[in-house]
Design an enzyme around this catalytic site. Structure first.
Site, PDB file in Angstrom:
ATOM      1  N   GLU A   1     108.996  44.169   9.996  1.00  0.00           N
ATOM      2  CA  GLU A   1     109.789  43.567  11.068  1.00  0.00           C
ATOM      3  C   GLU A   1     109.149  42.270  11.546  1.00  0.00           C
ATOM      4  O   GLU A   1     108.122  41.831  11.041  1.00  0.00           O
ATOM      5  CB  GLU A   1     109.942  44.543  12.225  1.00  0.00           C
ATOM      6  CG  GLU A   1     108.658  44.868  12.959  1.00  0.00           C
ATOM      7  CD  GLU A   1     108.905  45.670  14.229  1.00  0.00           C
ATOM      8  OE1 GLU A   1     109.974  46.275  14.364  1.00  0.00           O
ATOM      9  OE2 GLU A   1     108.005  45.689  15.085  1.00  0.00           O
TER      10      GLU A   1
ATOM     11  N   ASP B   1     106.620  40.015  21.631  1.00  0.00           N
ATOM     12  CA  ASP B   1     107.387  39.199  20.681  1.00  0.00           C
ATOM     13  C   ASP B   1     107.462  37.731  21.096  1.00  0.00           C
ATOM     14  O   ASP B   1     108.548  37.140  21.137  1.00  0.00           O
ATOM     15  CB  ASP B   1     108.809  39.747  20.532  1.00  0.00           C
ATOM     16  CG  ASP B   1     108.863  41.263  20.468  1.00  0.00           C
ATOM     17  OD1 ASP B   1     107.969  41.849  19.839  1.00  0.00           O
ATOM     18  OD2 ASP B   1     109.790  41.854  21.044  1.00  0.00           O
TER      19      ASP B   1
END
Length: 373
Positions: free
Chosen positions: A258, A46
């Protein structure tokens, strides 16, 4: 007295000039930026990159050796990265966040640096297995230390929420995008019906992306969350094949929307998002567009714009949860994301590739690449 050869003097002068030119050219070549080869040595999931006002790039991410928190790397050029150590730690006295620290993003605002992050909330009376919320920490420098802005999350939507992303609009408003977790969110769809008929899974849980306005000082929210993106319901939906691969391959009984990352170009908002199992090879990135920060967002027919390349002779899988940054002159946009290779195994590592929006408004990513740039 010896006679001077004018031709010899002229030839020597010319050769000296040429040699000087060659040396200058070599020096110029030596001063060019270092060649970049993906993947980087940074072991983040991420990843998020901030180009700060001090002219340096700062990369934050999940993992990377941090204990109950996050680390940061700095770079002058997006190529050479220096480990600056851990910059935030939760699970301490007074902290609302106690475990599973994920997906930090850092924003420079009014001389301060604000970190948006996800973690398990210590308030958990029903003992939920996934009790994630989004919070804010603040620091005077991009290298921290970051301290939680509040003893509670930014807000409580009543379900686990992760992957916060912010955008400011021209009229001074701020909007938060986030993902509702799949946890306890079973959804009826043609994809779920097919999976059950094939004996793969009895039910399919899904994560959805929401948007909500937040106070400019990031101390709370304004209004209620609005559903912006979710996996497709119909098998004949153009997005269904690529967004359902984790289910159709029998990998896991969940579908994801997401890792939102949103930016504006012209009068259009571009929301990039990730689909499929974040721990698998099918993790990939698509995007949707809107004329308003809270939608409606329409998914692009070009999706996915970033995915594994092993079927094309490459070595990269699991590409996803991206952010974007720019060259210092603002002319080139870069996609920052994590992925895996056979060499890195299950370890997520960072990739940086060129991206942009073409003259027709279509977003593209020139990746994944592993060759010199």
């Amino acid at each position: 007295m010896r006679k001077v050869n004018k031709f010899a003097i002229w030839a020597f002068a010319l050769s000296s000039l040429l040699l000087s030119s060659c040396v200058t050219k070599v020096k110029e070549n030596q001063s060019q930026p270092t060649v970049s080869i993906n993947p980087l040595s940074v072991k983040f999931g991420d990843p998020y990159v901030l180009l700060a006002s001090d002219g340096m790039y700062y990369m934050y991410g999940t993992g990377g050796g941090a204990v109950d928190g996050f680390s940061v790397y700095s770079s002058p050029d997006l190529v050479n990265w220096k480990d600056e150590g851990q910059v935030y730690r939760g699970n301490i006295e007074g902290s609302w966040a106690v475990a599973n620290f994920w997906a930090p993003e850092v924003y420079e605002r009014n001389g301060k640096f604000y970190m948006l992050f996800s973690a398990d909330w210590k308030v958990n009376p029903t003992k939920e297995l996934e009790n994630f919320r989004i919070g804010v920490a603040v620091a005077d420098k991009p290298t921290g230390p970051f301290k939680e802005l509040s003893s509670a999350p930014l807000f409580d939507p009543g379900y686990p929420a992760i992957d916060g992303n912010l955008i400011d609009t021209e009229d001074g408003r701020t909007f938060l995008y986030y993902s509702r977790c799949c946890y306890k969110n079973p959804v009826e769809s043609e994809i779920a019906e097919q999976a059950k008929k094939e004996g793969k899974f009895d039910e399919i849980e899904e994560s959805w992306i929401y948007g909500i306005e937040v106070k400019p000082d990031l101390t709370g929210v304004i209004g209620e969350p609005i559903l912006l993106l979710r996996p497709p319901l119909k098998l004949d939906d153009k997005q269904s094949e690529w967004e359902s691969r984790s289910v159709t391959t029998g990998e896991v009984n969940r579908r994801w929307s997401e890792g939102p990352y949103t930016f504006k170009k012209g009068d259009t908002y571009y929301m990039m998002y990730s689909a499929n199992y974040f721990g698998g090879k099918n993790y990939a990135v698509g995007y949707a567009t809107s004329k308003n920060p809270l939608g409606p967002f329409i998914k692009s027919p070009d999706n996915p714009v970033l995915e594994k390349n092993i079927e094309k002779g490459g070595i990269v899988t699991g590409t996803g949860h991206n952010s974007a940054t720019w060259s210092k002159d603002g002319k080139q946009m870069y996609c920052v994301y994590h992925g895996r290779t056979e060499k890195t195994g299950n370890e997520r590592v960072v990739f940086i590739d060129k991206m942009g929006v073409d003259e027709n408004g279509r977003l593209y990513v020139e990746g994944p690449t592993t060759a010199p740039e």
